[in-house]
Design an enzyme around this catalytic site. Structure first.
Site, short mmCIF file in Angstrom:
data_model
loop_
_atom_site.label_atom_id
_atom_site.label_comp_id
_atom_site.label_asym_id
_atom_site.label_seq_id
_atom_site.Cartn_x
_atom_site.Cartn_y
_atom_site.Cartn_z
N ASP A 1 0.83 -1.21 0.00
CA ASP A 1 0.00 0.00 0.00
C ASP A 1 0.87 1.26 0.00
O ASP A 1 2.05 1.20 0.36
CB ASP A 1 -0.96 0.01 1.20
CG ASP A 1 -0.24 -0.05 2.54
OD1 ASP A 1 0.76 -0.79 2.66
OD2 ASP A 1 -0.66 0.66 3.48
N GLU B 1 -0.02 -0.96 5.91
CA GLU B 1 1.09 -0.48 6.73
C GLU B 1 0.96 1.01 6.94
O GLU B 1 1.23 1.53 8.02
CB GLU B 1 2.43 -0.81 6.07
CG GLU B 1 3.63 -0.72 7.02
CD GLU B 1 4.16 0.69 7.24
OE1 GLU B 1 4.80 0.92 8.28
OE2 GLU B 1 3.95 1.56 6.38
ZN LIG Z 1 6.75 2.14 4.22
#
Ligand SMILES: [Zn+2]
Length: 376
Positions: free
Chosen positions: A68, A133
């Site tokens: 992501d 994340e």
């Molecule tokens: Zn990162």
């Protein structure tokens, strides 16, 4: 075109804004599965997590990364459209090229190359990816780590590909990370007319000496790998906007970045003790723990990373624990040795995020050398 550059461009062309993986992990699985990797998907809510492994037993080395990216911001400020990666002046531009699709591509190609050359390798190699994340990180690696713990499964060594480098590739390697915790405090008083102080209780006056003490506190002095823990006030709000009305309450948001010298529980009790000392009793408080600090003791992976960075990149890396939090915080408590090495981080999360094109192949060669050193 190099395989790493080609894969980096393919991944960057997918607008995988957290928690959307936008097919990045599927693309990687199509490459690794024919090479004998097993795959396990951990789908949690909108988040896609995936673990590829090959071989079994010790030594085991897993790479850890995320597919992501953060939002690109105003597209018109970009040299090239953020999800149409392109090159200029020897650099590849695009959202996520440095954080961290370039590293994910380098890991993937390093694994491919290694198993093509060593199909009967010892131990286990793996790649663990999440699409959560950059966001809340509630359905990402934390969930996978809970499941791994339940099964009693963990890698001996885990190499995180977050962009650790500052000026040149490999100049900085992370051997731990500070923790992070937010506190939101609401202190109540009695609103009133500024001309009649006897009829009011001004929460700003109440909290001012508390704040002075809070920002002056020494939490710890740090150590060789961790800077001293500190507190930053991020937000303060009080008042109605009228000049003759005192506020009924004040709201405060602060962030602590802490080392092992100040676990979150001790920060919490010292903070609440300070409130008592200042006789602040009418309040609401909320703690939001992002992660405890972790430190990786010197082990085989640290040795392999320092060796590979020296040999392949000709650099002696500085070992530290700087930067924000990373998903390494969820793997370290399983008992794995966690080390982080990735691309240059000077433009991450910015408009015109970019990375030197040559660093992609150099990072691949370094990752390859790390696998070789751990597995042979
Ligand atoms: Zn990162």
């Amino acid at each position: 075109m190099s395989r790493v550059l080609e894969l980096t461009r393919e991944l960057t062309a997918r607008p995988s804004l957290t928690p959307d993986d936008a097919g990045c992990q599927r693309l990687i699985s199509e490459r690794l599965l024919p090479l004998g990797f097993s795959v396990e998907w951990f789908l949690c809510g909108e988040v896609s997590n995936v673990l590829f492994t090959r071989g079994r037993g010790s030594p085991s080395l897993w790479f850890l990364g995320h597919t992501d990216v953060v939002p690109p911001g105003p597209e018109e400020l970009w040299t090239f459209l953020p999800f149409h990666p392109d090159e200029k002046g020897g650099e590849l531009y695009g959202r996520g090229v440095a954080d961290m699709k370039g590293a994910v591509a380098a890991m993937t190609v390093a694994l491919e190359t290694y198993v093509q050359q060593q199909p009967d390798h010892a131990g286990e190699i793996g790649l663990l990816l999440t699409s959560d994340e950059e966001g809340e990180a509630v359905d990402g690696i934390v969930r996978v780590a809970q499941e791994l713990e339940r099964r009693g499964r963990r890698p001996d060594h885990c190499l995180v590909g977050e962009p650790s480098s500052l000026q040149t590739l490999g100049d900085t390697v992370r051997v731990g990370r500070r923790g992070s915790v937010y506190v939101r405090l609401q202190v109540y008083g009695i609103q009133g007319h500024t001309a009649f102080p006897e009829n009011l209780d001004n929460p700003v006056h109440r909290i001012a000496p508390f704040l002075a003490d809070l920002v002056g506190l020494e939490w710890d002095t740090g150590d060789a790998e961790f800077p001293a823990s500190h507190c930053q006030i991020a937000y303060v709000h009080a008042g109605t906007g009228a000049g003759n009305v005192t506020p009924a309450h004040i709201e405060l948001l602060a962030n602590f970045r802490n080392g092992p010298g100040s676990p979150i529980e001790s920060i919490r009790s010292r903070f609440e003790e300070l409130l008592r000392q200042h006789e602040i009793s009418d309040f609401d408080i909320e703690w939001d723990i992002m992660g405890e600090p972790f430190r990786s003791e010197p082990g085989k992976l640290r040795e392999a990373v320092v060796g590979a960075v020296g040999e392949v990149l000709g650099v002696t890396p500085e070992l530290n624990t700087g930067g924000g939090t990373s998903d390494g915080r969820y793997i370290a408590p399983l008992g794995s040795e966690v080390v982080e090495l990735g691309l240059i981080n000077s433009t991450i999360h910015q408009v015109d995020e970019r990375t030197p094109v040559a660093d992609l192949d150099r990072l691949f060669a370094t990752y390859y050398d790390i696998i070789r050193r751990i597995l042979t």
